[in-house]
Design a protein around this motif. Structure first.
Motif, short mmCIF file in Angstrom:
data_model
loop_
_atom_site.label_atom_id
_atom_site.label_comp_id
_atom_site.label_asym_id
_atom_site.label_seq_id
_atom_site.Cartn_x
_atom_site.Cartn_y
_atom_site.Cartn_z
N UNK A 58 0.85 -1.19 0.00
CA UNK A 58 0.00 0.00 0.00
C UNK A 58 0.88 1.22 0.00
N UNK A 59 0.49 2.22 -0.77
CA UNK A 59 1.47 3.29 -0.97
C UNK A 59 1.59 4.27 0.19
N UNK A 60 0.63 5.15 0.30
CA UNK A 60 0.94 6.18 1.30
C UNK A 60 -0.02 6.12 2.48
N UNK A 61 0.40 6.72 3.54
CA UNK A 61 -0.47 6.84 4.70
C UNK A 61 -1.29 8.10 4.57
N UNK A 62 -2.45 8.12 5.22
CA UNK A 62 -3.28 9.31 5.17
C UNK A 62 -2.60 10.42 5.94
N UNK A 63 -2.72 11.62 5.41
CA UNK A 63 -2.05 12.74 6.06
C UNK A 63 -2.64 12.96 7.44
N UNK A 64 -1.75 13.18 8.37
CA UNK A 64 -2.25 13.44 9.71
C UNK A 64 -2.21 12.21 10.60
N UNK A 65 -2.20 11.03 10.02
CA UNK A 65 -2.11 9.84 10.84
C UNK A 65 -0.64 9.50 11.06
N UNK A 66 -0.40 8.88 12.17
CA UNK A 66 0.99 8.62 12.53
C UNK A 66 1.60 7.58 11.60
N UNK A 67 2.87 7.78 11.28
CA UNK A 67 3.57 6.79 10.45
C UNK A 67 4.35 5.81 11.31
N UNK A 68 4.13 5.88 12.61
CA UNK A 68 4.92 5.01 13.49
C UNK A 68 4.56 3.55 13.29
N UNK A 69 3.28 3.31 12.94
CA UNK A 69 2.87 1.91 12.82
C UNK A 69 3.17 1.35 11.45
N UNK A 70 3.44 2.18 10.50
CA UNK A 70 3.64 1.65 9.15
C UNK A 70 4.99 0.99 9.08
N UNK A 71 4.96 -0.30 8.77
CA UNK A 71 6.22 -1.03 8.68
C UNK A 71 6.88 -0.69 7.36
N UNK A 72 8.08 -1.10 7.25
CA UNK A 72 8.80 -0.91 6.00
C UNK A 72 8.09 -1.68 4.90
N UNK A 73 8.16 -1.16 3.71
CA UNK A 73 7.38 -1.65 2.58
C UNK A 73 7.44 -3.15 2.40
N UNK A 74 6.29 -3.76 2.51
CA UNK A 74 6.20 -5.18 2.20
C UNK A 74 4.81 -5.42 1.67
N UNK A 75 4.69 -6.25 0.68
CA UNK A 75 3.44 -6.34 -0.05
C UNK A 75 2.59 -7.53 0.35
N UNK A 76 2.18 -8.30 -0.66
CA UNK A 76 1.31 -9.45 -0.41
C UNK A 76 2.00 -10.50 0.43
N UNK A 77 3.32 -10.46 0.41
CA UNK A 77 4.07 -11.44 1.20
C UNK A 77 3.69 -11.37 2.68
N UNK A 78 3.22 -10.21 3.09
CA UNK A 78 2.82 -10.03 4.48
C UNK A 78 1.69 -10.96 4.87
N UNK A 79 0.87 -11.36 3.89
CA UNK A 79 -0.30 -12.15 4.25
C UNK A 79 -0.01 -13.63 4.33
N UNK A 80 1.23 -14.02 4.08
CA UNK A 80 1.51 -15.46 4.14
C UNK A 80 1.53 -15.93 5.58
N UNK A 81 1.32 -17.23 5.70
CA UNK A 81 1.23 -17.83 7.03
C UNK A 81 2.57 -17.73 7.75
N UNK A 82 3.64 -17.94 7.01
CA UNK A 82 4.97 -17.92 7.63
C UNK A 82 5.25 -16.55 8.22
N UNK A 83 4.93 -15.51 7.44
CA UNK A 83 5.19 -14.15 7.91
C UNK A 83 4.39 -13.83 9.15
N UNK A 84 3.13 -14.25 9.15
CA UNK A 84 2.27 -13.91 10.28
C UNK A 84 2.76 -14.58 11.55
N UNK A 85 3.41 -15.73 11.39
CA UNK A 85 3.78 -16.46 12.61
C UNK A 85 5.19 -16.15 13.10
#
Lengths: 151, 486
Positions: free
Chosen positions: B257-284
């Motif tokens: 996902x590209x950008x964060x909404x203006x005004x919301x904190x960027x502290x929670x946004x992890x470094x760029x990672x795409x669909x790979x984030x949804x894999x089971x291995x990554x989640x665990x």
């Protein structure tokens, strides 16, 4: 008695260990496992054995066994524990202000004292000396009295 | 392409009222849109924007209809994997899947165009909405819900957006500078929204189909990341071959996902990672190792995709082996470090001491160096008994100090070697600029800041005592002489 240090009971073992330690100080403790001062000394030796392992080897000799009585007589060991230092099969003497320079009688106060003594012996031996002076201050050297019989 | 050329000409000459000749194709529309970003707004409006059909043609196209029909048939039929021959490419289902991949990319592009269309039309009504809601489908849904309503608080946006965003939207809407839209524009917008949502659902169907066949198309890839993510990756990349050609760093970012909404904190946004984030291995994996795990997953899945694109391993064993490897590596990272063992002391005198050198040390040593006075006192002249402090040979001997022939009783401090070097440099800097031709006013006297003016060159003295080669037994200045002492 420490389980980390090798105990020697036969003359052959003592011979072989003296001959086989090359370029390292060999520390042989003559004593008994049951004696309290011996136990103190053994404790210090066991704890520092690993620290000096690069330039010294430590071993214990049981004077109660018959085989090693030859050595007991040769080194004139009367007070226990007595520690004798060798380097490349030469017997190293140390002048610590006591009567007998050929051995160290008694226990060490601290681990560091033992390490200092071994280091002094090593340095002297590497320079080619056969007798070195003790680096410890006199209050840390155990004192003893030698009684001479028929002399 | 005559109309394309004409429309370009029209832009250049700013003959903007050429609405009649503008039923241009899709690509022309896109190209013109990109050009017009810094062009006239008037041009933009007069180009085909009134008619959605001229901008978004995909849904009406034959290809789209065909493929969707086939997909629905295949979905109904259920998975039928038994008869794939040795050459996969001949299998009609494989062809369908390839088409589906291309179609999903096209659908995405189409969605972007429709989104732009909706956005531009809705701007007079609610301009801030486009910066608050980024996702095209969410935007379309929100627009559909709000419609021409002026008071957004009456509109129920629950479920469409996260509640924080809903709040921001309602607040902005209350202060918006928008005006309600005319009826025909509104109609067009609603039509476009419907179109967008239909396309979205079509894309979902296509993805579902691809996912169900994923084990058949790319067994190794789906063994590592799972069939859902594999289908998404393939869809975004535009096919298995395209996915295989990508470097692993790009695969990692597919679907980010590209950008964060203006005004919301960027502290929670992890470094760029795409669909790979949804894999089971990554989640665990634990959060500390997530970044490394993501990179590892992307790398191995790229390799698996490459294996799959050449049909190197139809059974999927390579993928399983990779998965095992990934699992082992992640476990190894989580091991505690080995217990620290105390190091034995180094052999005495085995490491030579590091002697320092340099100017600082030299200056320090100078303070303890033997002075010239002491040097003189240490030497004696031949045949002359030296004077001593208590007289008659008792006490400290004075040596050459104060002797006739050595020059003087009081020995001046000769310049140390360091000061000599400094003086030389100083002299060169100040007086060397005269070059070869020396003026008649220069003298060979040495002016040093250390001693002030001295008529005798002090460097000569320093030389005399410093070097051991020059002997001072036989005096340089005097001759043999006998002086009577009283």
């Amino acid at each position: 008695m420490s389980y980390l240090l090798t105990t020697l009971t036969t003359k052959q073992e003592v011979d072989s260990i003296i001959r086989s330690t090359i370029d390292k100080v060999l520390v042989l403790r003559f004593g008994r496992a049951s004696d309290s001062v011996c136990l103190l000394l053994d404790d210090v030796l066991a704890k520092s054995a690993r620290d000096v392992s690069k330039f010294a080897t430590v071993a214990l000799v049981d004077i109660d066994s018959d085989d090693v009585q030859v050595y007991v007589k040769y080194f004139d060991i009367t007070l226990i524990p007595s520690t004798i230092f060798f380097f490349n099969a030469h017997h190293m003497k140390m002048d610590s202000g006591t009567a007998d320079h050929s051995k160290w009688v008694g226990a060490f106060r601290a681990k560091q004292d033992f390490v200092d003594v071994v280091e002094a012996i090593f340095r002297g031996a590497m320079k080619g000396k056969l007798i070195v002076s003790c680096p410890l201050p006199p209050e840390r050297i155990p004192k003893y009295q030698l009684y001479y019989k028929d002399v | 392409m005559a109309t394309l050329a004409d429309s370009f000409l029209a832009d250049l000459d700013e003959l903007s009222d050429n609405e009649a000749e503008v039923p241009v194709e899709d690509e022309a529309g896109v190209a013109n849109m990109e050009e017009d970003v810094d062009g006239d707004l008037a041009d933009l409006e007069t180009l085909n924007y009134d008619d959605l059909d001229s901008v978004s043609k995909l849904q009406k196209s034959q290809r789209f209809a065909d493929i969707m029909q086939k997909v629905e048939d295949a979905l109904e039929k259920g998975s039928d994997m038994s008869n794939h021959g040795l050459v996969l490419e001949d299998d009609p289902e494989y062809q369908l899947i390839v088409d589906c991949n291309a179609l999903s990319v096209d659908i995405e592009n189409e969605l972007v165009i429709i989104h732009n269309f909706i956005r531009d039309k809705y701007r007079p009504k609610f301009p801030e909405l486009e910066s608050l809601v980024h996702h095209p489908i969410d935007y379309a849904r929100v627009v559909q819900k709000i419609g021409n309503e002026m008071d957004v608080t009456l509109v129920d946006l629950e479920g469409l957006l996260p509640s924080a965003v809903i709040m921001v939207v309602s607040v902005t809407a209350s202060t918006t500078s928008g005006k309600p839209l005319p009826e025909d524009v509104l109609e067009k917008i609603v039509d476009a929204c419907d179109r967008a949502l239909a396309l979205d659902s079509a894309k979902k169907k296509v993805l579902d189909f691809v996912e169900s066949r994923m084990g058949f198309i790319a067994p190794n890839l789906s063994a590592i990341v799972g069939s859902t993510v594999a289908a998404k990756l393939m869809g975004t990349a535009g096919g298995l071959a395209a996915l295989a050609k990508m470097p692993a760093c790009n695969v990692q970012l597919l679907g980010a996902k590209r950008k964060n909404l203006a005004g919301f904190s960027t502290a929670t946004s992890q470094y760029r990672i795409g669909y790979v984030e949804q894999t089971e291995i990554f989640q665990s994996t634990p959060p500390a190792l997530k970044m490394r795990a993501g990179r590892l997953l992307a790398a191995k899945s790229t390799l698996a995709a490459r294996v799959d694109s050449t049909r190197g391993d139809p059974s999927g064993n390579t993928g399983k082996a990779f998965r095992e490897e990934i699992r082992k590596k992640i476990e190894k990272w989580q091991e505690p470090p080995p217990a620290k063992q105390p190091k034995p002391l180094p052999v005495p005198d085995s490491e030579p001491k590091k002697k320092r050198g340099g100017r600082r040390l030299r200056k320090m040593k100078e303070r303890y160096a033997i002075t010239d006075m002491r040097k003189l006192a240490n030497r004696m002249q031949f045949g002359i008994p030296e004077e001593s402090s208590l007289g008659d040979g008792l006490g400290e001997g004075y040596g050459m100090l104060g002797q006739a022939g050595s020059g003087k009783l009081r020995v001046s401090m000769g310049q140390s070697k360091l000061a000599a070097k400094v003086a030389k440099k100083f002299k060169e800097k100040n007086y060397g600029s005269t070059g070869g031709a020396t003026s008649g006013l220069t003298s060979s006297l040495a002016f040093t800041p250390v001693q002030g003016i001295e008529l005798s060159n002090p460097q000569a003295h320093a030389h005399q005592l410093g070097s051991g080669t020059q002997s001072t037994y036989f005096s340089e200045t005097g001759t043999f002489s006998k002086i009577k002492r009283i």
